[in-house]
Design an enzyme around this catalytic site. Structure first.
Site, PDB file in Angstrom:
ATOM      1  CD  GLN A  98      -2.986  -0.862   0.049  1.00 29.08           C
ATOM      2  OE1 GLN A  98      -3.182   0.234  -0.461  1.00 29.08           O
ATOM      3  NE2 GLN A  98      -3.583  -1.953  -0.377  1.00 29.08           N
ATOM      4  CE  LYS A 114      -2.512  -4.142  -3.247  1.00 31.28           C
ATOM      5  NZ  LYS A 114      -3.935  -4.363  -3.431  1.00 31.28           N
ATOM      6  CB  CYS A 159      -8.160  -9.326   1.837  1.00 29.12           C
ATOM      7  SG  CYS A 159      -8.875  -9.781   0.271  1.00 29.12           S
TER       8      CYS A 159
END
Lengths: 407, 140
Positions: free
Chosen positions: A201, A224, A364
């Site tokens: 992230q 991502k 998740c």
């Protein structure tokens, strides 16, 4: 490519999705980002102009493919300040963490302990869980404070001579919380723990320097950070990768093989068994080029402005409950919330009518969700192409949700 | 830019139509579900999840003479899963086990009377799945 000032109209032009979907409000970047044209172009070039297997053919297009593949490795290495041979290409962070759990736990003894945090994605939980069952290991979790940050005060209490590994996310995919890696690294290495960082992230936004972080391993996914799906990285300190056994066996990863025995190629090749996702690696290299080409300081400043604005506006709405940090301080562009009394899937469905893409569900991270006391939540997450108008459209959409359910 | 992908439909479901899923009767069932609550003296009980959404349903059945004489459910979930379950309890109460076993996806969609897309289909069908699995305990 835009630089200096973060000009959204210029940025958006790099992403074909916004031509196809002119009114798309894409707020699901923590799940997967969009793709700049340069990335798909690089992949098309491979498929159309020099498609061949890497490291095997002695002909021109195979050499071209091999050169491009290894050039991507170098780009990724430079991107995180690592050496080329410290970069293993994988299917994604989940794959990388499975390699680590499988390999590292073989050296542990029954009763040895692994420390994770309560905010881990399933990818940094389930592989350890499985190995813990197989090898009778103990998992411990750094708890969260009220506002969704790691409770740093109790970490030392969790550690004892049996503790061997500390594996933590850099940034929570649910709460956006950015963890203090400096402090975590100090604690980990003070107690001789293997220190693993899940940077999935954070790396699309935050500059990562593995030498500075001094992590032993670091994992992330390409998709991502503007790259293609199905490609990711396992970074490891060279000496540690050499010691780590491979998870997959087959073509390309051997040094020598007989009918009954085999020895492995050097790292990183011993982890890259079979024909790899060559186009994915090449596209990933193009994504890294794109990120290197923009002013990421400006990008992060822009994302922080978006996060602050969204947090402030959402907090004005009495029917919204926000989870995790309420300010953009040490928090990335990820906000989880609930519309009180409405299931997150109904919220997402109503937002989707105005082409607003958000994530709904447990993200998740089921254990974290139950810890937060909500079964599921709506999550919005920002990236370089989002603008203030996107948040205004989100707020209008939430007003519609409220009106449909509560008149 | 040339694409053959229809950006206004997913399957048969138009993406541009508005307000059709959250019809008033659906929302009524969501807000005040019928036969909601645990049943302490149930003959059969079964729990199912929809991991995608986190929907969860437990069904309780009283069986008399091969009929479902009473039914209740507990759990939580989205408006579609909860409304579908609530409506389903009305539909099957008093019906024979054989009749209930014959129920299919199409019956649920007809009962709901709303277009359900590929992603929400699991929500719509969770109640029926739970009910069928609950009844399957009899034969096993």
């Amino acid at each position: 490519m835009p630089s200096r000032t973060h000009d959204i109209s210029l940025v958006k032009k790099d992403f074909p999705i916004f031509e196809y979907e002119a009114n798309l409000v894409y707020l699901d970047n923590a799940s997967t980002s969009q793709t700049p044209k340069t990335v798909t172009q690089a992949m098309d070039e491979y498929y159309e102009q020099y498609r061949a297997n890497t490291h095997r053919g002695l002909y021109k297009i195979s050499e071209m493919a091999t050169e491009k593949y290894e050039a991507s490795r170098e780009k990724v290495a430079n991107f995180i300040h690592a050496e080329n041979e410290e970069i293993v290409f994988t299917k994604g962070a989940t794959h990388s963490l499975n390699i680590l759990a499988y390999g590292l736990c073989q050296d542990l003894r029954p009763g040895d302990e692994i420390i994770l945090t309560e905010m881990e994605h399933h990818s940094n939980l389930l592989p350890w869980q499985q190995m813990a069952k197989q090898y009778e290991l103990v998992l411990k979790f750094i708890p969260l404070t009220e506002d969704g940050r790691l409770d740093m005060s109790v970490i030392e209490d969790l550690i004892n001579p049996k503790t061997k590994i500390l594996s933590v996310t850099h940034m929570s995919n649910v709460l956006g919380t950015i963890n203090n890696l400096e402090k975590l690294e100090q604690i980990a290495h003070k107690h001789d723990l293997i220190f693993i960082v899940d940077a999935c992230q954070s790396i699309p936004h935050i500059h990562i320097n593995v030498r500075q972080i001094n992590c032993d391993f670091l994992v992330f996914s390409g998709h991502k950070m503007l790259g293609p799906t199905g490609i990711g990285v396992l970074y490891g300190k060279k000496a540690l990768l050499e010691k780590l056994p491979p998870l997959e066996f087959g073509g390309h990863m051997v040094a020598e093989a007989s009918f009954h025995e085999a020895t492995w190629a050097d790292s990183p090749y011993k982890f890259e068994a079979g024909t790899m996702n060559i186009a994915g690696v090449i596209g990933f290299g193009a994504a890294v080029d794109y990120l290197e080409g923009i002013d990421r300081e400006q990008m992060m400043k822009h994302e922080k402005e978006l996060t602050t604005y969204a947090l402030n506006e959402l907090q004005k709405l009495s029917y919204i409950e926000i989870h995790g940090p309420k300010t953009a301080e040490n928090k990335g562009g990820v906000i989880s919330f609930n519309v009180k009394g409405v299931h997150s899937h109904d919220v997402a469905e109503i937002l989707a009518r105005d082409n607003i893409a958000v994530r709904a569900g447990h993200h998740c991270a089921m254990p974290l969700m139950s810890k937060l006391g909500c079964k599921n939540s709506v999550r919005v997450s920002f990236y370089l192409y989002n603008e203030m108008a996107d948040i205004d459209k989100l707020l209008e959409g939430l007003d519609k949700v409220n009106k449909i359910f509560f008149k | 830019m040339n694409t053959t992908y229809d950006r206004n439909h997913i399957g048969d479901r138009p993406l541009t139509s508005k307000g059709e899923i959250y019809k008033e009767n659906i929302l009524d069932h969501y807000r005040e579900p019928h036969h909601f609550g645990e049943m302490s003296n149930a003959d059969l009980k079964h729990r199912e999840f929809n991991p995608l959404c986190g929907d969860e349903i437990t069904i309780y059945l009283k069986i008399e003479k091969n009929k479902v004489s009473d039914i209740s459910f507990s759990g939580h979930g989205c408006a579609i899963s909860q409304a579908a379950m609530s409506m389903l309890t009305d539909m099957v109460k008093g019906k024979s086990i054989h009749t209930i076993e014959q129920l299919q996806k199409e019956d649920i969609l007809k009962m709901l009377g709303i277009p359900v897309g590929i992603v929400r289909m699991k929500c719509a069908l969770l109640g029926l799945k739970t009910l069928h699995k609950c009844l399957a305990q009899i034969s096993t």
